[in-house]
Write an enzyme that holds these catalytic residues in place. Structure first.
Site, PDB file in Angstrom:
ATOM      1  N   ASP A   1       0.825  -1.209   0.000  1.00 16.07           N
ATOM      2  CA  ASP A   1       0.000   0.000   0.000  1.00 16.07           C
ATOM      3  C   ASP A   1       0.862   1.263   0.000  1.00 16.07           C
ATOM      4  O   ASP A   1       1.951   1.289   0.568  1.00 16.07           O
ATOM      5  CB  ASP A   1      -0.896  -0.014   1.252  1.00 16.07           C
ATOM      6  CG  ASP A   1      -1.865   1.136   1.277  1.00 16.07           C
ATOM      7  OD1 ASP A   1      -2.754   1.179   0.419  1.00 16.07           O
ATOM      8  OD2 ASP A   1      -1.725   2.010   2.160  1.00 16.07           O
TER       9      ASP A   1
ATOM     10  N   GLU B   1       0.730  -0.507  -5.096  1.00 14.31           N
ATOM     11  CA  GLU B   1      -0.321   0.502  -5.232  1.00 14.31           C
ATOM     12  C   GLU B   1       0.419   1.834  -5.287  1.00 14.31           C
ATOM     13  O   GLU B   1       0.781   2.405  -4.273  1.00 14.31           O
ATOM     14  CB  GLU B   1      -1.285   0.446  -4.043  1.00 14.31           C
ATOM     15  CG  GLU B   1      -2.537   1.303  -4.220  1.00 14.31           C
ATOM     16  CD  GLU B   1      -2.472   2.608  -3.448  1.00 14.31           C
ATOM     17  OE1 GLU B   1      -3.090   3.588  -3.905  1.00 14.31           O
ATOM     18  OE2 GLU B   1      -1.812   2.662  -2.397  1.00 14.31           O
TER      19      GLU B   1
END
Length: 635
Positions: free
Chosen positions: A305, A357
């Site tokens: 992330d 991401e």
């Protein structure tokens, strides 16, 4: 005794030099066969460290500092699995605080955050066939169609309590298998306190959240997924951690896991603290965490992330103008850490997926580390996602003026290895659900959604959809309640769910839709430059010369009769999918299923056939028997 001291010294040396990639086997709490437990914790600037817990009536037992390692150690009797404990840290200034065990593999259920003593992992796995297949054929060479799930809100009990890992295994796994997805991607299951953080402000980097059960319950969930031939990916957050003062922040009274520079440590955007990615002990901690989930929990990959936050010094608010020694905004420690992370993991597990991401245009995210890349297997294609949603949210009357939203991605589609995501971030905080984003009345919303998902399937790249989109849930996602399963009593929602299952089946069964996702030869542009008609067609090609799928799209609610499509060969073609099939909620009760391509050149192709292109719809067509040089070739 000499051997034990040597092993300890070796483990502490590896941890301190950033090469201790199984640090959880050394640090933390470890039960011994004699009913005793060894506790170790890294707190290099602490004045004193003790352990408190159920086993000593929460009265401190002092630990001993192991030389210059910064690691404190002690052995206690009467410690049993299930006991709660914390470390009591006395800082250099004399302040006494209770802290979690950073290496704990289980925590008590919130609102408490004490660590839990657990036995070593002794799971008897039943997924050897899955792992053997994974090693034999890397996922890059297979279809990847991911169902993204937030376990706390997929389903809940009637009293609104969470389902357990065991209950989710019983219900979620058959559902995902029935819908035809290849993988489940779980939003973070690492222990976290705040539900509203969705797990992205993590407390326990080695502990599955206790909301749904124990560590071993989670392992059983993964095992059952693999037995059902479903891969498991999990979101993981190495960039920042929870703000709570009894967690990692200023662990020994000084910046320990976070940057010493307060400005760099403070992550305003997420209300968290940034890890000091240049610190060797932090590297050991985080890479050990990643490998724990892959080694001990048998995960098939991690979606890392907020990679952009680790790549740029000025990514967050209040850090404008920060530069490195070369005068630019790259976070050199963050870049080096990501390269080290991926190099280490993929050396040990070349068959797992490391997914970034990453929301900027940073180059070579999926490039080889040896060539200066970050070394990820995949990157989420956020540009494609935003442009595609912007296009489909638009009134069809104006789409011809904004056709570049669809065609711009053709310019960079092979710059990285991409996953095309319609993720949780796009259906929350007032952004509306995918269904609610679509223009027009309810019928047209479903038609748009079916066409958009078909466009996603046909576009080069692997794919991800967030839960609820498969049947067109109208309400945007709410993390505090279950999905609107009642929708499936409505025939349009039920038919949309049937469409998704059919679409996923078409995807898996047709190699051209995934075999050459990352190669320019995997797509042939046949009709992509006609914004005035708001139509498009292209061909997805497999490795086998005569194996391909023709994809045709109509992005306006006007039926196109005698719509000509150019193809490489004369012959017979068959329908794979018509999004306007009545079975899917469309209006077509009788489908055109067979097409004959004649030697009529069209748009650069030597042959062509005509179709009726449905209003606000899409067709997928493949060859059955083709003619080349007077010889028939079967598909």
């Amino acid at each position: 005794m000499v051997k034990q001291v040597t092993e300890i010294n070796d483990a502490s040396y590896l941890f301190n030099t950033g090469t201790g990639f199984n640090s959880q086997d050394y640090l933390g709490c470890h039960l011994a066969a004699t009913g005793r437990a060894v506790f170790r914790v890294w707190a290099p600037h602490a004045k004193a460290v003790a352990v408190v817990g159920d086993f000593n009536d929460w009265q401190p037992n002092r630990l001993k500092l192991l030389g210059a390692t910064g690691i404190w150690q002690g052995q206690l009797a009467g410690v049993h699995a299930g006991d709660l404990y914390k470390f009591q840290i006395t800082t250099a200034t004399g302040q006494v605080t209770l802290k979690i065990d950073p290496f704990a593999q289980q925590f008590e259920r919130k609102p408490g955050d004490a660590s839990v003593v657990v036995e070593p992992v002794s799971m008897v796995w039943h997924d050897s066939l899955w792992l053997a297949r994974r090693k034999k054929s890397h996922a890059v060479n297979r279809p990847i169609n991911i169902y993204e799930v937030h376990l706390g809100s997929w389903r809940r009990h009637a009293d609104d309590s969470y389902e357990t890992y065991a209950e989710l295994a019983t219900e979620l796994i058959p559902y995902v298998k029935q819908l035809g997805y290849t993988h489940i991607e779980l939003m973070p299951v690492m222990e976290h306190l705040l539900d509203a953080s969705w797990g992205y402000q993590q407390l326990g980097y080695f502990a599955p959240t206790s909301r749904f059960g124990s560590r071993d319950d989670f392992l059983n969930f993964v095992d059952q997924c693999h037995q059902a031939n479903i891969g498991v990916l999990v979101d993981w957050v190495p960039g920042h951690f929870i703000r709570n003062y009894d967690a990692l922040y200023q662990y020994d009274g000084t910046p320990t896991f976070e940057y010493a520079d307060a400005k760099r440590a403070d992550n305003r955007r997420w209300g968290a603290w940034n890890f000091d990615l240049g610190k060797t002990q932090v590297q050991s901690f985080l890479i050990s965490s990643a490998l724990f989930w892959l080694d001990q929990c048998h995960l098939d990959g991690l979606r890392v992330d907020a990679v952009s936050n680790m790549l740029y010094l000025d990514y967050d608010e209040g850090r404008e103008g920060q530069v490195n020694q070369y005068g630019d905004n790259r976070n050199l420690e963050g870049i080096a850490f990501l390269q080290k992370l991926n190099t280490t993991i993929l050396a040990r597990h070349p068959d797992v997926l490391m997914i970034a991401e990453e929301s900027s245009a940073y180059p070579q995210v999926t490039g080889a580390v040896a060539d200066g890349g970050l070394g990820f297997n995949y990157k989420w294609n956020m540009g494609w996602m935003h442009d595609t949603l912007d296009f489909f949210m638009m009134d069809p009357l104006y789409r011809h003026d904004h056709f570049n939203l669809l065609t711009f991605a053709f310019v960079y589609m092979f710059d990285e290895h991409f996953i095309l995501p319609f993720s949780h971030d796009e259906v929350v905080h007032g952004k509306k659900s995918l269904m609610h984003k679509m223009p027009g009345d309810r019928y047209n919303q479903f038609a748009n959604l079916r066409t958009m998902l078909t466009y996603m399937l046909a576009f080069p790249g692997k794919q991800l959809n967030f839960m609820g989109a498969e049947w067109g849930q109208f309400l945007e996602w709410r993390d505090w309640s279950a999905l609107e399963w009642v929708d499936l009593k409505d025939k349009l929602n039920k038919r949309m769910q049937h469409f998704t299952a059919t679409l996923n089946q078409v995807y898996r069964q047709n190699r051209p839709l995934w075999e050459l996702d990352h190669a320019p030869e995997g797509i042939i542009y046949t009709h992509t430059d006609d914004p005035e008609s708001s139509t498009m067609s292209f061909i997805r090609q497999a490795k086998r010369k005569y194996s391909f799928v023709v994809a045709a799209f109509n992005f306006v609610p006007v039926e196109r009769r005698e719509y000509r499509i150019g193809v490489p060969y004369r012959g017979h073609y068959e329908l794979l999918l018509n999004t306007e099939d009545q079975a899917f909620g469309g209006t077509w009760t009788k489908l055109e299923t067979d097409f004959t391509a004649d030697a009529i050149p069209y748009r650069g192709q030597p042959a062509s056939f005509t179709v009726t292109l449905p209003a606000m719809g899409a067709l997928l067509i493949r060859p059955v028997k083709i003619m080349r040089g007077g010889v028939k070739h079967a598909r």
